[in-house]
Design an enzyme around this catalytic site. Structure first.
Site, short mmCIF file in Angstrom:
data_model
loop_
_atom_site.label_atom_id
_atom_site.label_comp_id
_atom_site.label_asym_id
_atom_site.label_seq_id
_atom_site.Cartn_x
_atom_site.Cartn_y
_atom_site.Cartn_z
N PHE B 208 0.81 -1.22 0.00
CA PHE B 208 0.00 0.00 0.00
C PHE B 208 0.85 1.26 0.00
O PHE B 208 2.05 1.23 0.26
CB PHE B 208 -0.91 0.02 1.24
CG PHE B 208 -0.14 0.06 2.55
CD1 PHE B 208 0.04 -1.09 3.30
CD2 PHE B 208 0.41 1.24 3.03
CE1 PHE B 208 0.75 -1.07 4.50
CE2 PHE B 208 1.12 1.28 4.23
CZ PHE B 208 1.30 0.12 4.96
N LEU B 209 0.15 2.36 -0.29
CA LEU B 209 0.68 3.72 -0.05
C LEU B 209 -0.23 4.33 1.01
O LEU B 209 -1.44 4.09 0.96
CB LEU B 209 0.56 4.60 -1.29
CG LEU B 209 1.22 4.15 -2.58
CD1 LEU B 209 0.86 5.12 -3.70
CD2 LEU B 209 2.72 4.08 -2.41
N HIS B 408 7.55 -6.41 12.75
CA HIS B 408 7.46 -5.70 11.48
C HIS B 408 6.10 -5.05 11.24
O HIS B 408 5.97 -4.18 10.39
CB HIS B 408 7.80 -6.62 10.30
CG HIS B 408 6.69 -7.52 9.86
ND1 HIS B 408 6.08 -8.42 10.69
CD2 HIS B 408 6.07 -7.64 8.66
CE1 HIS B 408 5.14 -9.07 10.02
NE2 HIS B 408 5.10 -8.63 8.79
N LYS B 484 -4.50 0.93 -1.95
CA LYS B 484 -4.14 -0.48 -1.86
C LYS B 484 -4.08 -1.09 -3.25
O LYS B 484 -4.87 -0.74 -4.12
CB LYS B 484 -5.18 -1.24 -1.05
CG LYS B 484 -5.11 -0.92 0.40
CD LYS B 484 -5.56 -2.06 1.27
CE LYS B 484 -4.61 -3.21 1.34
NZ LYS B 484 -3.37 -2.94 2.05
#
Lengths: 139, 485
Positions: B208-209, B408, B484
């Site tokens: 994603f961004l 993570h 996404k």
């Protein structure tokens, strides 16, 4: 040409799996491939305008399944091909030859549901007696 | 899945041991970082069995470790960390994962949430159009023939030389975005064919961004060193990996290693732990290929950074200089590194596998850029789509206990099929809007699988690593816009 492949999805936390079967083991390998593509795209939306002859070789039936499925994914990535029908013409413990029918992915007509990244060995089963296959994919 | 049959021995509130005698063949005990409330879920997913299996690997040192975002993976659990002596130990592609160098980076900006709120739709559309995403996505950066080899050898540096990004981006990328001793020739032509059309693309799944705003600062001095100074400050995350190329590399070498195991007389309880001695031809070739794939992922994130900077400035009508958009840091979370650690009083060179785990180096570590020497290494922990993400910093405790590693992100809790049954893509979109998050996606179905309910609570995961002392919380952000694949 419509073929009814037998497969069902199995749940897995991070990924998706399949149980597939056929009248013959070759049919089961074909059904597994069909099931894998159905994770990505609705099979009914795939026309058969392209075909590819695929040959894979491995040391045993499980590795052969791994090679077969990942070979198909290579075509998805490198040639944007999606397949809906699989004629497995030769199958042994170590070799598989198939002619696969499908077309080039068209974003206008095909909705990509999930990109299958790879087949995995996790919980993999190739049942040569019952012609049943189980495999989990990394999506 | 049935509950894991073993017993976890409590060491303290954050550390749980799998004793070495749990399973015959374990060379070391296992150690899971988790809180007591997380245990029922962890035990139900059988991932502890994988932690135990990893302990079979030759040359393993210390513990077979798992971070609190642990969940079932291929051979190694996701959230698994294991280090093997290079001299007599093995390297295992399953300990890196299929998406080699799946990782995340964050940019800081000089804007606040109030600055961007009037333009969220345009920003969402702008980002969605600027970075190809979704399945089969291609067409972002055209490579010349054989240029893929430069991408594999030089990673981020290739991208910056092509004009994608700033030279200083390299300083604030793990490994400067370029692992030495990569060898493009060890990457199969098939992998190269898959990778060539995908440079600068986002991919799908959990890639994603995200445009987010800082909503809490825990350590102001460290945050300031990272360029984070205000509540409401806008930050931009980019999360993706090595696409089809990395997967092909993993496939190619898992196949090789499965064959090699007999040659080296290694037998393991799980085929997916296939491995070879670090210095064997198979081991060396895998590492050289893995480094190439890692470089590819860094090049990819670097290209996407450029596209994102341009789109952001275009929509907001400001210059890059006014926007800021500095790269705070970029971390890998699926990778193997050769690093030195003190083990039982001696310095040993180890092959550290981090699979769904992030490096967490403390202040003063020589690998850090000068600007982070006194603060420590930034660690980026993306949570699920609707809630929050964290920025942490590495600690000395991580060096002592976890081979410089930490969690993570939020691990998955729900299978994709269950997630889809729970909420449809439309319902997820509506839910996101209610939370004040604007989402753009190529596939509603894929979106349903990424719904917040499908993930573990990132807050609990981060509280564990913070409580255990292997990382410290620096800042928290909340999403405003999510793209996404």
């Amino acid at each position: 040409m419509r073929v009814d492949y037998k497969y069902e999805y199995i749940e897995h936390t991070a990924d998706i799996g399949l149980k597939a079967s056929g009248n013959t083991l070759a049919g089961a390998y074909a059904a597994t491939a069909a099931g894998m593509f159905s994770i990505m795209i609705e099979p009914e939306t795939v026309k058969e305008t392209e075909e590819r002859r695929i040959c894979v070789h491995a040391d045993d039936p499980e590795s052969l399944l791994f090679e077969w499925l990942n070979e198909l994914l290579y075509y998805v990535d490198a040639q944007s091909l999606i397949f809906s029908r699989f004629d497995v013409t030769e199958l042994s413990d170590t070799d598989l030859v198939a002619v696969c029918h499908g077309e080039v992915y068209d974003p206008g007509r095909h909705e990509m549901k999930n990109l299958v990244k790879s087949a995995t060995y996790h919980l993999m089963e190739v049942d040569r007696k019952e012609n049943r296959i189980q495999v989990i994919f990394d999506v | 899945m049935p509950r894991w049959p073993g017993n976890l021995e409590k060491i303290d509130d954050y550390r749980w041991r799998i004793p070495r005698d749990y399973k015959e063949g374990m060379r070391k005990p296992g150690l899971i970082y988790a809180s007591a409330d997380m245990l029922p879920q962890i035990l139900s997913d059988q991932a502890p069995e994988q932690v135990a299996n990893v302990a079979f690997l030759p040359g393993i040192v210390g513990y077979s470790l798992a971070m609190p975002d642990i969940h079932w993976g291929y051979g190694f659990p996701i959230g698994g960390v294991a280090a093997m002596r290079v001299n007599d130990g093995v390297v295992s592609p399953g300990g890196v994962g299929f998406d080699i160098n799946c990782g995340v980076r964050v940019l800081s900006t000089e804007l606040t949430k109030n600055d961007i709120l009037p333009k969220v739709k345009e920003l969402a559309d702008g980002f969605f159009n600027a970075v190809p995403s979704g399945v089969g996505s291609k067409g972002a950066v055209k490579l010349g023939s054989r240029e893929i080899d430069d991408v594999l050898a030089k990673g981020s540096r290739w991208a910056v030389e092509r004009g994608f990004g700033r030279p200083e981006d390299l300083d604030t990328t793990e490994e400067n975005g370029e692992m030495k001793d990569a060898d493009p020739l060890r990457v199969s032509s098939r992998a190269r064919e898959r990778g060539t059309p995908q440079v600068g693309t986002l991919g799908s799944g959990n890639h994603f961004l995200e445009i987010a705003a800082v909503d809490e600062i825990y350590e102001p001095d460290t945050a300031r060193a990272f360029g984070i100074h205000d509540i409401g400050q806008v930050m931009i995350y980019i999360h993706c990996g090595s696409r089809g190329l990395g997967h092909q590399v993993a496939d190619d070498y898992i196949r090789d290693m499965v064959r090699a195991m007999q040659k080296y007389g290694i037998s393991l309880p799980d085929k997916q732990l296939a491995c070879a001695p670090v210095f064997s031809p198979e081991g060396r070739h895998y590492l050289a290929a893995m480094r190439s794939a890692a470089n590819y992922a860094w090049a990819n994130r670097q290209c996407i950074t450029h596209a994102v900077r341009q789109a952001f400035c275009r929509v907001m009508g400001i210059t890059e200089r006014d926007a800021g958009l500095a790269l705070v840091y970029d971390v890998a979370h699926n990778i193997a590194k050769i690093e030195d650690y003190v083990v039982e009083g001696k310095t040993e060179t180890l092959c550290v596998h981090r699979k769904g785990a992030t490096r967490a180096f403390p202040a003063g570590h020589p690998e850090l850029p000068a600007k982070y020497a006194s603060a420590g290494q930034p660690i980026l922990i993306p949570g699920d789509m609707g809630t929050m993400s964290y920025i942490l910093v590495g600690t000395e405790m991580a060096m002592q206990e976890t081979f410089g590693s930490t969690c993570h992100g939020a691990g998955r809790r729900q299978s994709r099929t269950a997630a889809k049954k729970a909420m449809s893509g439309h319902e997820v979109l509506a839910d996101m809007e209610r939370r004040g998050v604007t989402v753009r996606t190529g596939s509603l179905r894929a979106l349903a699988e990424e719904a917040p309910g499908a993930y573990k609570d990132v807050e609990t995961v981060v509280d564990v690593v913070h409580g255990a002392g292997i990382s410290r919380k620096v800042a928290r952000t909340r999403p405003v816009v999510v793209i996404k694949g």
